[in-house]
Write an enzyme that holds these catalytic residues in place. Structure first.
Site, mmCIF file in Angstrom:
data_model
loop_
_atom_site.group_PDB
_atom_site.id
_atom_site.type_symbol
_atom_site.label_atom_id
_atom_site.label_comp_id
_atom_site.label_asym_id
_atom_site.label_seq_id
_atom_site.Cartn_x
_atom_site.Cartn_y
_atom_site.Cartn_z
ATOM 1 N N ASP A 75 0.863 -1.165 0.000
ATOM 2 C CA ASP A 75 0.000 0.000 0.000
ATOM 3 C C ASP A 75 0.915 1.234 0.000
ATOM 4 O OD1 ASP A 75 -3.179 0.678 1.650
ATOM 5 O OD2 ASP A 75 -2.091 1.741 0.087
HETATM 6 C C1 GLC Z 1 -4.259 4.330 -0.178
HETATM 7 C C2 GLC Z 1 -5.187 3.218 0.251
HETATM 8 C C3 GLC Z 1 -5.346 2.129 -0.768
HETATM 9 C C4 GLC Z 1 -5.289 2.725 -2.161
HETATM 10 C C5 GLC Z 1 -3.881 3.233 -2.364
HETATM 11 C C6 GLC Z 1 -3.685 3.885 -3.736
HETATM 12 O O1 GLC Z 1 -3.412 4.668 0.868
HETATM 13 O O2 GLC Z 1 -4.900 2.602 1.507
HETATM 14 O O3 GLC Z 1 -6.602 1.483 -0.508
HETATM 15 O O4 GLC Z 1 -5.606 1.752 -3.126
HETATM 16 O O5 GLC Z 1 -3.487 4.157 -1.348
HETATM 17 O O6 GLC Z 1 -4.478 5.014 -3.851
#
Ligand code: GLC
Length: 742
Positions: free
Chosen positions: A270
């Site tokens: 993430d």
């Molecule tokens: C964010 C979220 C995740 C998302 C990613 C890209 O922090 O936790 O769910 O897909 O970043 O935007």
């Protein structure tokens, strides 16, 4: 491209070039615009890192992505194409209800259609992959990201996980392969692995403390289903499990995810989760974080330079093997190949198609129907549906005019595309009386960065005047529809709330309107279950509409005026109050179980509130009425050998005066086992439509596989003994029959 060619390509790449394939940068680094969905990268990226990153997130648009892809491939030493990724969680531009609402439909086909429409629209806009479905089990309404999940139950979440993966990617062929290169399809990414939805205190990013047995029986099944449906990518979660951050958890990502669960796709961290292992204090520095993540099996580093600045050195110093890098790069090359990007790096990016299909009538109609099918009728004292002729209905509240009624993750949704209640009224009831009544919020606390778009109380006199106007219009009306609820930014990522009530200004409005006219129908917007004790006590009806999306206003009037009979059931319990949280139907018996009628002291109970939630999982009313007969079994003994089964049957009759749908639910209780078992577990559901007076038989097949759990030896198996099968219209049904597993 043939596998052999991919292998030759990999062999021809320099170590630096391979490492760059493992970096994902935000699209805003390439085009000075794009969605920012995480903390800014403090060390920035070099131009070379930006030019050679293997994937991009947050940018979309056919013309733009074709331009970026062309420029990138000219620079890339082997002309390897980029993968464009973004968060298309519940729709691209035609926004569907939030996933928590979709779970309430108990109709996975609804989610599948929504995902397929999202795929068509975003693919035409050049996208290749979405960071969806989010399948985290949610049982704590304080956590802002409840809105992204389909709810508190493992079985229900499995059905929706599969439906969404198939909607985005298409269905697997006989060999389990998915044709990602097919027009209108995009790759899916299941997230957040694992158990991100259970942070202590409901506070986002906080520690998760789960037994391995609970992790396996409650939190992993939906990820497993997504993997079995062929999901292409998986995202690690921010949280620690057993005090190990997921992105550095080798046992979780290699032993469990790859070896046990059989996942062969790409693993992406993430946002900044690799670098954040420094904050977790398990990595001294970014180099250590890079080592931990690569050894654990994370392929792509989302938006930090941990990999791009350290993997070369880690290989040169013999600390990690280049084989690990090669395996990661090969998984990414295979995904690019599955998407057909080597043959057509632009995939479906097409400006004409974009114009034709985005927000087209067909998609809007689907979104409108989906929204209506996700609304949960929590209370109705014979006031709904509104009589079509009842012109004298006042529509009051800050959500009447609100056009931002799509979830906090609807990154590309636009207010101007959205139908508010007021928009729908202008078309359907142009003479309707309306008033705002109050601001949406008491203040901007926690949302200061959005201050310029926030609707919060800024002027006492203005507030008093709005209240006065609302009370006068309520008094003059026959019925008041009061549109209340959360602002879309009060749920979603980094939006945990310790108090899950409505803002004081809205409660003040509710009391003033109710005092002026007791015939109040509350339409409740939210991204999570709320504490609505006072509202549900005083209002004549309460309709939970969540965050309904682009066609929300039309769908709400469709249900209020009876064109659509509400059929949804709660996919997440509404707590009596925040003190009860986490509260869910599938808890354990405990050694001192408590029932409402008991007066003894030493029982598992509160002194000041009930144990039961305000509204339980699986609950929802209809304008019709349904009678469910006592459940019967065609046998009372299930033999442990394969193939043995018992059929449970009920007869459902519509005793109401209008057509409607009922969700008949099957729960199983394991009466005794080698470990404590939930008081009951959902194992099946059927959504059936019945005309007035019509009746249908509903069958559920109970099998030995259904009875398996992680036993005292940590083996996934069933155990002989007595069971109850419950069949009813909510998780509180007492309609049961007993059977034995031998
Ligand atoms: C964010 C979220 C995740 C998302 C990613 C890209 O922090 O936790 O769910 O897909 O970043 O935007």
């Amino acid at each position: 491209m043939e596998q052999q060619k991919l292998q030759e390509l990999l062999s021809d790449m320099s170590l630096t070039e391979k490492v760059d394939q493992l970096l994902q940068v935000g699209g805003f680094y390439l085009e000075k615009e794009g969605m920012v969905t995480g903390p800014e990268n403090t060390v920035g990226f070099t131009q070379e890192e930006i030019d050679l990153a293997g994937t991009v997130l947050g940018s979309i648009g056919a013309e733009k992505l074709r331009r970026i892809q062309k420029a990138y491939m000219e620079k890339q030493p082997h002309h390897i194409p980029l993968i464009f990724m973004a968060d298309i969680i519940n729709g691209y531009r035609t926004i569907f209800p939030i996933p928590l609402a979709q779970g309430c439909s108990f109709d996975p086909e609804l989610a599948k259609e929504g995902a397929a429409i999202a795929a068509r629209e975003s693919a035409a806009a050049g996208l290749h992959l979405t960071f969806s479905p989010m399948v985290d089990l949610v049982r704590d309404a304080r956590w802002g990201r409840c809105m992204e999940s389909t709810g508190e139950d493992p079985y229900l979440n499995r059905q929706f996980a599969r439906a969404m993966v198939e909607g985005y990617q298409g269905e697997q062929d006989a060999d389990g392969a998915v044709a990602l290169a097919k027009k209108g399809k995009i790759a899916a990414c299941v997230k957040h692995f694992a158990a991100y939805g259970a942070p202590i205190g409901g506070r986002d990013y906080n520690t998760v403390e789960l037994s391995e047995r609970t992790l396996r029986d409650d939190y992993l099944p939906a990820y497993q289903e997504a993997i079995e449906a062929g999901v292409s990518m998986l995202m690690t979660s921010f949280n620690t499990l057993d005090r190990i951050p997921s992105s550095g958890n080798r046992r979780l990502l290699r032993d469990i995810l790859r070896d046990e669960m059989g996942f062969k796709g790409v693993v992406i961290s993430d946002w900044a989760a690799i670098e954040e292992m420094c904050n977790h204090r398990i990595a001294e520095d970014r180099k250590e974080a890079a080592r931990l993540a690569m050894e654990a099996g994370v392929d792509i580093d989302m938006c930090t330079t941990c990999y791009s600045r350290n993997l070369d050195a880690l290989v040169q110093e013999g600390i990690i093997s280049e084989t690990l890098i090669d395996e990661a790069v090969m998984r990414i090359l295979k995904l690019k190949n599955q998407l057909g990007l080597f043959e057509n790096p632009y995939k479906d990016a097409d400006e004409q198609e974009e114009k034709e299909i985005i927000l087209c009538g067909e998609h809007r109609r689907a979104a409108r129907k989906a929204a209506a099918d996700t609304f949960v009728l929590l209370k109705n004292d014979n006031i709904l549906p509104l009589k079509q002729a009842a012109a004298n209905t006042a529509f009051i509240g800050p959500h009447v005019e609100n056009k931002m009624i799509y979830g906090g993750w609807s990154l590309f949704g636009r207010a101007e595309d959205t139908v508010s209640i007021a928009d729908a009224l202008r078309e359907r009831k142009p003479d309707a009386v309306s008033a705002k009544g109050s601001a949406m919020l008491d203040n901007n606390r926690g949302l200061e960065v959005f201050d310029d778009t926030l609707d919060y109380q800024r002027d006492e006199r203005q507030a008093a005047a709005m209240l006065q106007e609302a009370a006068e219009k309520a008094k003059a009306a026959e019925v008041v529809v009061l549109a209340l609820g959360e602002h879309r930014l009060q749920s979603g990522e980094a939006a945990s709330r310790a108090n899950i009530t409505l803002p004081d200004c809205q409660m003040e409005l509710f009391r003033a309107v109710h005092a002026a006219n007791p015939n109040v129908v509350v339409v409740l917007f939210s991204g999570r279950p709320l504490d609505i004790r006072e509202i549900t006590q005083k209002a004549k009806a309460v309709l939970a509409v969540w965050q309904p999306g682009t066609e929300g206003g039309n769908a709400i009037l469709d249900v209020l005026y009876g064109d659509v009979n509400p059929s949804a059931k709660l996919s997440m319990s509404f707590p009596y109050c925040v003190g009860q949280v986490p509260v869910f139907y599938g808890g354990m018996h405990t050694g001192r179980p408590y029932e409402e009628s008991m007066k003894e002291k030493f029982l598992s109970r509160y002194l000041d509130i009930p144990n039961k939630p305000l509204y339980p999982f699986g609950y929802g009313l209809s304008y019709a009425a349904f009678d469910i007969s006592p459940v019967t079994l065609d046998g009372t003994v299930l033999i442990h050998e394969k193939g043995s089964s018992i059929r449970a049957k009920v007869t459902v009759r519509n005793t109401g005066s209008c057509a409607g749908q009922e969700v008949v639910q099957l729960y199983i209780q394991d009466q005794a086992a080698s470990v404590a078992r939930p008081v009951r577990e959902l194992k099946g559901f059927r959504k059936i439509a019945l005309d007035p007076g019509e009746e249908k038989e509903v069958y559920f097949t109970i099998t030995e596989e259904m009875l398996r759990f992680t036993n005292i030896d940590m083996k996934f198996a069933s155990e002989a003994g007595n069971f109850y099968a419950f069949v009813g219209n909510s998780s509180e049904t007492q309609n049961k029959a007993e059977f034995l597993l031998k």
